[in-house]
Design a protein around this motif. Structure first.
Motif, PDB file in Angstrom:
ATOM      1  N   PHE A  98      -4.656   4.535 -16.318  1.00 25.40           N
ATOM      2  CA  PHE A  98      -4.397   5.734 -17.117  1.00 25.40           C
ATOM      3  C   PHE A  98      -4.342   6.880 -16.121  1.00 25.40           C
ATOM      4  O   PHE A  98      -5.334   7.224 -15.490  1.00 25.40           O
ATOM      5  N   ARG A  99      -3.130   7.465 -15.946  1.00 28.63           N
ATOM      6  CA  ARG A  99      -2.947   8.550 -14.974  1.00 28.63           C
ATOM      7  C   ARG A  99      -3.396   9.872 -15.617  1.00 28.63           C
ATOM      8  O   ARG A  99      -2.613  10.507 -16.317  1.00 28.63           O
ATOM      9  N   THR A 100      -4.627  10.276 -15.348  1.00 31.04           N
ATOM     10  CA  THR A 100      -5.175  11.431 -16.081  1.00 31.04           C
ATOM     11  C   THR A 100      -4.667  12.787 -15.591  1.00 31.04           C
ATOM     12  O   THR A 100      -4.882  13.796 -16.246  1.00 31.04           O
ATOM     13  N   ILE A 124      -9.631   4.053 -16.441  1.00 25.93           N
ATOM     14  CA  ILE A 124      -9.316   5.478 -16.350  1.00 25.93           C
ATOM     15  C   ILE A 124      -9.312   5.828 -14.861  1.00 25.93           C
ATOM     16  O   ILE A 124     -10.326   5.678 -14.174  1.00 25.93           O
ATOM     17  N   ARG A 125      -8.167   6.248 -14.385  1.00 29.63           N
ATOM     18  CA  ARG A 125      -8.113   6.674 -12.980  1.00 29.63           C
ATOM     19  C   ARG A 125      -8.471   8.149 -12.912  1.00 29.63           C
ATOM     20  O   ARG A 125      -7.921   8.954 -13.669  1.00 29.63           O
ATOM     21  N   THR A 126      -9.385   8.487 -12.020  1.00 34.30           N
ATOM     22  CA  THR A 126      -9.767   9.899 -11.909  1.00 34.30           C
ATOM     23  C   THR A 126      -8.580  10.678 -11.334  1.00 34.30           C
ATOM     24  O   THR A 126      -7.649  10.094 -10.767  1.00 34.30           O
ATOM     25  N   THR A 151       1.124   0.083  -5.174  1.00 32.40           N
ATOM     26  CA  THR A 151       2.209  -0.216  -4.226  1.00 32.40           C
ATOM     27  C   THR A 151       3.158   0.971  -4.008  1.00 32.40           C
ATOM     28  O   THR A 151       3.762   1.070  -2.954  1.00 32.40           O
ATOM     29  N   ASN A 152       3.251   1.866  -4.995  1.00 37.35           N
ATOM     30  CA  ASN A 152       4.170   3.006  -4.813  1.00 37.35           C
ATOM     31  C   ASN A 152       3.772   3.786  -3.563  1.00 37.35           C
ATOM     32  O   ASN A 152       4.605   4.142  -2.741  1.00 37.35           O
ATOM     33  N   ASP A 153       2.480   4.050  -3.467  1.00 36.90           N
ATOM     34  CA  ASP A 153       2.015   4.799  -2.299  1.00 36.90           C
ATOM     35  C   ASP A 153       1.813   3.883  -1.097  1.00 36.90           C
ATOM     36  O   ASP A 153       2.055   4.295   0.031  1.00 36.90           O
ATOM     37  N   ASP A 191       8.792   8.941   2.477  1.00 38.14           N
ATOM     38  CA  ASP A 191       8.454   9.756   1.309  1.00 38.14           C
ATOM     39  C   ASP A 191       9.057   9.114   0.046  1.00 38.14           C
ATOM     40  O   ASP A 191      10.270   8.902  -0.021  1.00 38.14           O
ATOM     41  N   ARG A 192       8.208   8.818  -0.925  1.00 42.94           N
ATOM     42  CA  ARG A 192       8.694   8.066  -2.095  1.00 42.94           C
ATOM     43  C   ARG A 192       9.641   8.857  -2.987  1.00 42.94           C
ATOM     44  O   ARG A 192      10.299   8.280  -3.848  1.00 42.94           O
ATOM     45  N   VAL A 193       9.709  10.183  -2.838  1.00 36.82           N
ATOM     46  CA  VAL A 193      10.624  10.943  -3.701  1.00 36.82           C
ATOM     47  C   VAL A 193      11.840  11.468  -2.950  1.00 36.82           C
ATOM     48  O   VAL A 193      12.679  12.151  -3.527  1.00 36.82           O
TER      49      VAL A 193
HETATM   50  C1  PEP Z   1       0.760   3.826  -6.865  1.00 32.90           C
HETATM   51  O1  PEP Z   1       0.711   4.607  -5.919  1.00 32.90           O
HETATM   52  O2  PEP Z   1       1.299   2.695  -6.802  1.00 32.90           O
HETATM   53  C2  PEP Z   1       0.192   4.212  -8.179  1.00 32.90           C
HETATM   54  C3  PEP Z   1       0.100   3.359  -9.162  1.00 32.90           C
HETATM   55  O3  PEP Z   1      -0.205   5.492  -8.337  1.00 32.90           O
HETATM   56  P1  PEP Z   1       0.807   6.726  -8.543  1.00 32.90           P
HETATM   57  O4  PEP Z   1       2.176   6.164  -8.747  1.00 32.90           O
HETATM   58  O5  PEP Z   1       0.314   7.505  -9.707  1.00 32.90           O
HETATM   59  O6  PEP Z   1       0.672   7.474  -7.253  1.00 32.90           O
END
Ligand code: PEP
Ligand code: MG
Length: 587
Positions: free
Chosen positions: A304-306, A340-342, A462-464, A473-475
């Protein structure tokens, strides 16, 4: 006479699955350069009024932010906003904007934008580092005012199309995406962004078809062209012929039918053909996704991305408001676990608070647990809220952006303090609440054996992990071709993580977007991952994929994967296996 324009196909990257049909509306570059149009004499008063309203809304927001920061960090820090507020009260600037509206007949947002840009340019050229830095603050205020024009309900129709449309924009922030009006926006395409940006993740959660990385779109596309947006393969088609419309309608029907067929698996377990059980849970950002989670057949909420509470300059709700939200999640998902992710503010997401200087590298900056460990009061409020809600169902708590053991120990210490405070106040909570960390920085993966001794689970982000391992950079769509989920280094780090967890008797999950990629499922099964947490819309197909695979065959394949030298080799091994066992799910 109506002249049929030529059909044009523009290719971007798939951002969120789905197909939409409708007229296209193009929004000017981000929110920073608004559309300019000439107004009539009888519209001058309306435009002056719109300007005043946007200023008033902004002043109200800045006042609120100042009080919030003063409460958190003291009066000195709150003063940052005095400088912001002063800009909005500068008589010379205000007069110039007003003149631009009445004399040059410019629409209010453009008049404001043009005056501020001239002023900012002059400041940037001054040979004084203090003034140059203040320019960044002013730019920030300027953005805020421009955003507040968007809120203004008197905006002319050109700015707020009231018909259903496909939105094309230079970029959309995660908060823009979350506030998209679903009654009007059928889908969106942006020039910027990539598949793993939070904007794309949100679009998938909200079920909005989307394309990212559509270069040149804002300049090349004309508002009101007819369009088809295909979020499955990232294609935008302008002025489609009747035949193209028919082809896409058929594709949409096929997709709907396939989803319906998967529905029979809803109550089934996620077990491989040779009996290896995996927990399949869902990622959420908002509680209104809970019905979708239930409907999907997920066995819990794995993330849960708070941080999405902070949308639109909002603040973190207080302890009791948060408790209510977490209880709602716990109850809806019980008897399964909800994690719950802080707060993971920062990076491309919402900052925890406005910063006096913009960060040069936000992804390497004040993000995730780093914010929580410097804003302890805010962090403990969240921890106490999770603990209070832990009696409503089965809750876990997870810390983001962990880079090593000291952060784990520091976060656990604050969790312990929060438990003691509730104990003293006689508030019940689950003392055995599961505590986990995200493994999303290579240093944390390398230290997984030590970290695993301190927690109940590891969840691989894994995204990060990909972005920090391959330094992409992921974006940033300029380098998106280098963002390789199947990079050998990523799999070696994941393998270290899973083995460390197993050696210490705890479980490992994957909650990054990779968990929902059907071509990669054989690799995750092969690694021995215990839990996969995916966008709710992907639950049925991932369940089908896991049920088709054999764990022993996938782990045999991992031997090859861990020896592989390039990303295409790993991608091919996995995709071949996926095509062999569930070709109907792979396009
Ligand atoms: C991730 O980094 O893979 C992840 C689940 O967190 P977020 O995409 O919110 O950074
Ligand atoms: Mg992350």
């Amino acid at each position: 006479m109506h002249v049929q324009s030529e059909e044009i196909i523009i290719q971007g990257s798939p951002g969120s699955p789905g197909i939409s049909f409708g007229p296209v509306h193009v929004m000017a570059r981000g929110f920073s350069a608004p559309d300019v149009y000439e107004i009539n004499e009888d519209q001058i008063a309306r435009e002056q009024n719109r300007f005043e309203q946007a200023l008033e809304i902004t002043k109200g927001q800045l006042d609120q932010l100042r009080t919030h920061i003063e409460n958190l960090s003291g009066e000195e820090e709150g003063k940052i906003f005095d400088a912001h507020l002063m800009v909005l009260e500068d008589k010379t600037l205000l007069r110039r904007v007003s003149n631009a509206i009445s004399e040059r007949r410019q629409n209010a947002e453009y008049a404001f934008y043009a005056v501020m840009q001239t002023f900012l340019e002059a400041m940037r050229r001054v040979n004084d580092s203090y003034l140059r830095e203040r320019a960044a603050d002013i730019d920030d205020v300027c953005q805020r005012v421009l955003r507040n024009f968007q809120l203004d309900t008197d905006a002319p129709a050109a700015d707020r199309p009231d018909h259903q449309h496909i939105l094309v924009a230079y970029d959309l922030s995660p908060s823009d995406t979350a506030s998209i009006d679903r009654n009007h926006v059928l889908g969106f395409a942006t020039e910027q962004g990539s598949v793993n940006s939070h904007t794309a993740i949100l679009a998938r959660s909200l079920g909005i078809p989307a394309i990212v990385g559509l270069e040149g779109a804002v300049i090349d596309i004309k508002t009101l062209s007819d369009g088809i947006l295909d979020g499955y393969n990232g294609t935008l088609i302008l002025n489609p012929t009747a035949e193209t419309v028919k082809t896409y309608q058929e594709k949409l029907n096929r997709k709907k039918l396939a989803l319906k067929e998967l529905d029979i698996l809803r109550e089934e377990e996620t077990t491989t053909s040779d009996g290896h059980r995996i927990t399949l849970s869902a990622n959420i950002e908002f509680t209104n996704e809970l019905p979708m989670v239930k409907q999907s057949g997920a066995e819990g909420v794995g993330l849960f991305r708070t941080e999405f509470y902070l949308l639109d300059g909002g603040e973190m709700p207080d302890e009791f408001q948060q408790e209510k939200v977490y209880s709602e999640v716990a109850k809806a998902v019980a008897p399964h676990l909800s994690i719950i992710r802080t707060l993971d503010a920062g990076g491309d997401k919402i900052p925890a608070e406005p910063l006096s200087h913009p960060e040069p590298n936000p992804f390497l900056g004040w993000r995730g647990i780093r914010v929580s460990l410097t804003r302890k009061a805010l962090f403990k409020e969240q921890l106490r809220a999770v603990l209070r809600a832990s009696t409503s169902g089965k809750l876990g708590v997870m810390f983001p952006m962990i880079s090593g053991i000291s952060e784990v120990l520091a976060a656990k210490e604050l969790l312990k303090e929060s438990m003691d405070e509730l104990d003293k106040a006689g508030v019940p909570f689950d003392p055995n609440i599961e505590v986990g960390v995200m493994i999303e920085i290579p240093s944390a993966a390398m230290m997984a054996n030590e970290i695993a001794k301190e927690v109940d689970f590891l969840s691989i982000g894994t995204n990060d992990l990909i972005q920090y391992t391959v330094a992409v950079d992921r974006v940033n769509h300029y380098v998106s071709h280098l963002y390789k989920p199947t990079h050998p280094a990523v799999f070696r780090l994941m393998d270290i993580t899973v083995r460390a967890a197993k050696d210490n008797g705890i479980w490992t999950g994957v909650c990054g977007e990779m968990a929902g990629q059907l071509a990669i499922t054989p690799l995750l099964v092969g690694l021995g991952i215990d839990e996969l947490s995916v966008g709710a819309h992907m639950v049925p197909s991932i369940k089908k994929a896991v049920r088709s695979l054999s764990q022993s065959e996938c782990s045999e394949m991992m031997k090859e994967v861990l020896k592989a030298r390039t990303s295409p080799e790993i991608a091919a091994l996995s995709e071949n296996m996926a095509r062999r066992y569930y070709p109907e799910l792979i396009e």
